[in-house]
Enzyme design. Structure first.
Site, mmCIF file in Angstrom:
data_model
loop_
_atom_site.group_PDB
_atom_site.id
_atom_site.type_symbol
_atom_site.label_atom_id
_atom_site.label_comp_id
_atom_site.label_asym_id
_atom_site.label_seq_id
_atom_site.Cartn_x
_atom_site.Cartn_y
_atom_site.Cartn_z
ATOM 1 N N THR A 303 0.913 -1.278 0.229
ATOM 2 C CA THR A 303 -0.324 0.179 -0.142
ATOM 3 C C THR A 303 0.944 0.925 -0.108
ATOM 4 O O THR A 303 2.440 1.371 0.294
ATOM 5 C CB THR A 303 -0.869 -0.159 1.167
ATOM 6 O OG1 THR A 303 -0.110 0.249 2.269
ATOM 7 C CG2 THR A 303 -1.681 -1.194 1.214
ATOM 8 N N ASP A 304 0.989 2.081 -0.614
ATOM 9 C CA ASP A 304 0.906 4.306 -0.525
ATOM 10 C C ASP A 304 0.463 4.284 1.328
ATOM 11 O O ASP A 304 0.099 2.604 1.801
ATOM 12 C CB ASP A 304 0.124 4.823 -1.215
ATOM 13 C CG ASP A 304 1.643 5.885 -1.311
ATOM 14 O OD1 ASP A 304 2.388 6.330 -0.620
ATOM 15 O OD2 ASP A 304 0.533 6.874 -2.733
ATOM 16 N N ASP A 305 1.456 5.608 1.413
ATOM 17 C CA ASP A 305 0.856 5.102 3.115
ATOM 18 C C ASP A 305 -0.579 5.542 3.959
ATOM 19 O O ASP A 305 -1.833 5.695 2.931
ATOM 20 C CB ASP A 305 1.479 6.812 3.627
ATOM 21 C CG ASP A 305 1.421 6.809 4.658
ATOM 22 O OD1 ASP A 305 1.003 5.988 5.853
ATOM 23 O OD2 ASP A 305 1.771 7.686 5.300
ATOM 24 N N LEU A 306 -0.831 4.785 4.866
ATOM 25 C CA LEU A 306 -2.327 4.221 4.861
ATOM 26 C C LEU A 306 -2.478 5.188 5.643
ATOM 27 O O LEU A 306 -3.568 5.381 5.723
ATOM 28 C CB LEU A 306 -2.033 3.356 5.590
ATOM 29 C CG LEU A 306 -2.758 1.517 5.112
ATOM 30 C CD1 LEU A 306 -2.561 0.330 5.486
ATOM 31 C CD2 LEU A 306 -3.395 1.833 4.096
#
Length: 562
Positions: A303-306
């Protein structure tokens, strides 16, 4: 006699029952064997806590690793850490930090090293600063159009990262520059051609791989058709799946065939697809149905930064976003800050593993996939050293061969947009009195070398009342343009009977509104090499054969969909 034999047999039987059978040696990441088999064996021996920890990639604030991030590594043996720009001011200290983190990870039960990741795309995005190379970036590669430029960019960026012990790079960005208002993507893109983006992205991936660095293409399925930033909101992109398949997804289709090791999912909503309003990063349709099954991608998914609002606002909380991300098919959940050891994001996921068999199976599958990738890339003769050699850090950064290559790339990609026959070459005599107007010190440094008698004027984007005064005393005004604020200032020069030359930096999209200028040169980063290349193009010292990687004076949005 018979009774004695029976007694002896009984005693032997009892001894066989109570004898202590030596345990087999503990499993270790360093054991031999095929990555898949060893990953499966280690994953089977892991507790739920250990499996879940492998899916966590955490950042920390500051140059020194916090006690909390060390606790996550020592007590939980998390799978990875993410290095941000705020960690990297001192390159030598960063190398020491990476070594310290890895030493703590290697001292855990299975001796599993960390994935140490960063964003070193080149050009605009360079999280590892300090003494690393500044580079022309993706749009310069797109302007040169040469896959070998992408390969060598990946090679030299990877070489520098490997010296620092960084084994994973969140690059290349293969987002298309579909929306011209996108300041988040802009020069981070190779351009608007999806096939070229895929080819150049694949070459960049191979360059990183030669240095042992795990490439991660982003931001799946594509962040280029929005002017919004998923750090703050959830962007909605009104593109059908049919359009995405023939445009944004082409780079991923090509990279999947090239065995791309990792993909980063973006917090982006595509309401005209089956995912509806669900962000792609949390959508099983986008990840499982399209990326894995239809495209056939088999590598890691991150994921990109959650902690971005684009994910948490939709899910309702960070904990729910993390669970939904894993269930959708992501293997690694990335958090830019370090939560407490018993933060809800951990306790919520661990409780779900205890109560929900399908979630437990998904987490354990993700852990095994992470282990397989680590075993493939982080051991053997070609692996990046876990503990960086500080002497190599001191002597090898910036890489001298890389510096020469990046200067060549800047020169090859420099683009004369207007005035090739009428203005350029613009030597000192032809230019007369020169005024350099800009906002970058390296622009003035290179400009003064090209035109030693030039006057320098540092303008501000909000007000430049003195600019006209200096402009009246000049014959030629070379104006450095990189953003909307600069364009507003540039307009104040329109109508003056002077030679107006625009020196475009980063995205050349603003040249659309400066077609009245007499000449224009485009470079694609604010690295010193790019400014040198731009002025060399003006003086006619280089051919400036670069081509704009997207058309000017043509609305891109008009061709996106019927």
């Amino acid at each position: 006699m018979k009774a004695v034999k029976v007694l002896i047999s009984s005693i032997l039987a009892v001894l066989l029952l109570i004898v202590i059978i030596p345990k087999t040696a503990a499993l270790s990441f360093n054991d031999g064997g095929h990555p898949k088999a060893l990953a499966r064996a280690i994953a089977m021996e892991m507790s739920d806590e250990q499996a879940l920890a492998q899916t966590f990639m955490l950042g920390w604030v500051g140059a020194e690793p916090s006690p909390l991030i060390l606790n996550w590594i020592k007590d939980r043996n998390i799978g990875g850490v993410k290095i941000f720009g705020w960690n990297t001011g001192d390159t030598r200290r960063l190398a020491e930090t990476v070594g310290n983190l890895q030493e703590n990870a290697l001292d855990t039960r299975f001796n599993i090293p960390l994935l140490v990741a960063t964003d070193q795309e080149g050009g605009l995005v360079r999280h590892v600063k300090g003494t690393t190379s500044e580079t022309p970036g993706n749009m310069a590669i797109g302007a040169s159009g040469r896959p070998m430029d992408a390969y060598w960019s990946g090679f030299y960026i990877g070489k520098e990262l490997s010296i620092l012990g960084i084994n994973m790079n969140f690059a290349p960005a293969v987002d298309l520059y579909t929306n011209r208002d996108s300041t988040l993507i802009g020069p981070r893109s190779f351009g608007t051609d999806p096939v070229q983006a895929g080819i150049l992205g694949a070459a960049f991936v191979r360059g990183l791989a030669t240095q042992g660095v795990i490439a991660t293409a982003k931001h799946y399925p594509g962040h280029g058709d929005t002017d919004l930033d998923s750090h703050g909101v959830l962007p909605r992109i009104d593109a059908s799946f049919e359009l995405l398949w023939e445009r944004e997804l082409i780079p991923y289709r090509l990279l999947a065939k090239e065995k791309l090791p990792a993909v980063m999912t973006g917090h982006l909503s595509f309401p005209k697809t089956q995912a509806g309003d669900t962000p792609a990063s949390l959508s099983s349709w986008f990840i499982r149905d399209i990326l894995k099954e239809k495209i056939g991608y088999q590598g890691l998914i991150i994921t990109d930064d959650l902690m971005m609002n684009g994910a948490t606002n939709f899910a309702g909380s960070l904990s729910r976003a993390a669970k939904q991300a894993l269930m959708a098919g992501n293997d690694i959940i990335m958090l830019s800050k370090t939560p407490s050891l018993n933060d809800q994001v951990w306790t919520y996921l661990l409780a779900a593993m205890k109560d929900e068999a399908d979630f437990r199976a998904r987490v354990r599958d993700a852990a095994q996939r992470i282990l397989e990738t680590k075993l493939e890339y982080l051991r053997g003769d070609k692996k990046i050293a876990y503990i960086p050699d500080l002497k190599k850090v001191d002597e090898g950064l910036p890489d001298p061969e890389g510096a020469a290559f990046f200067l060549d790339l800047a020169a090859r990609s420099a683009t004369i947009v207007k005035g090739r026959e009428t203005i350029f070459p613009l030597d000192d005599k032809k230019a007369g009195k020169v005024l350099l107007a800009g906002q970058y010190q390296d622009f003035f440094n290179a400009g003064k070398k090209a035109y030693p008698n030039a006057v320098s004027y540092w303008y501000s984007s909000w007000s430049s009342p003195d600019l006209l005064y200096y402009a009246r005393n000049a014959d030629t005004i070379i104006f450095c343009l990189s953003d909307q604020g600069g364009l507003n200032v540039l307009r104040s020069l329109k109508g003056m009977e002077k030679k107006i030359v625009v020196f475009s930096v980063l995205s050349p999209v603003y040249l659309d509104e400066a077609s009245w200028a007499d000449g224009a040169v485009a470079v694609y980063s604010y690295a010193p090499e790019s400014f040198i290349a731009g002025f060399s193009a003006m003086l006619g010292r280089i051919g400036a054969a670069g081509q704009l990687p997207f058309p000017l004076n043509e609305p891109l949005k008009a061709v996106t969909e019927n």
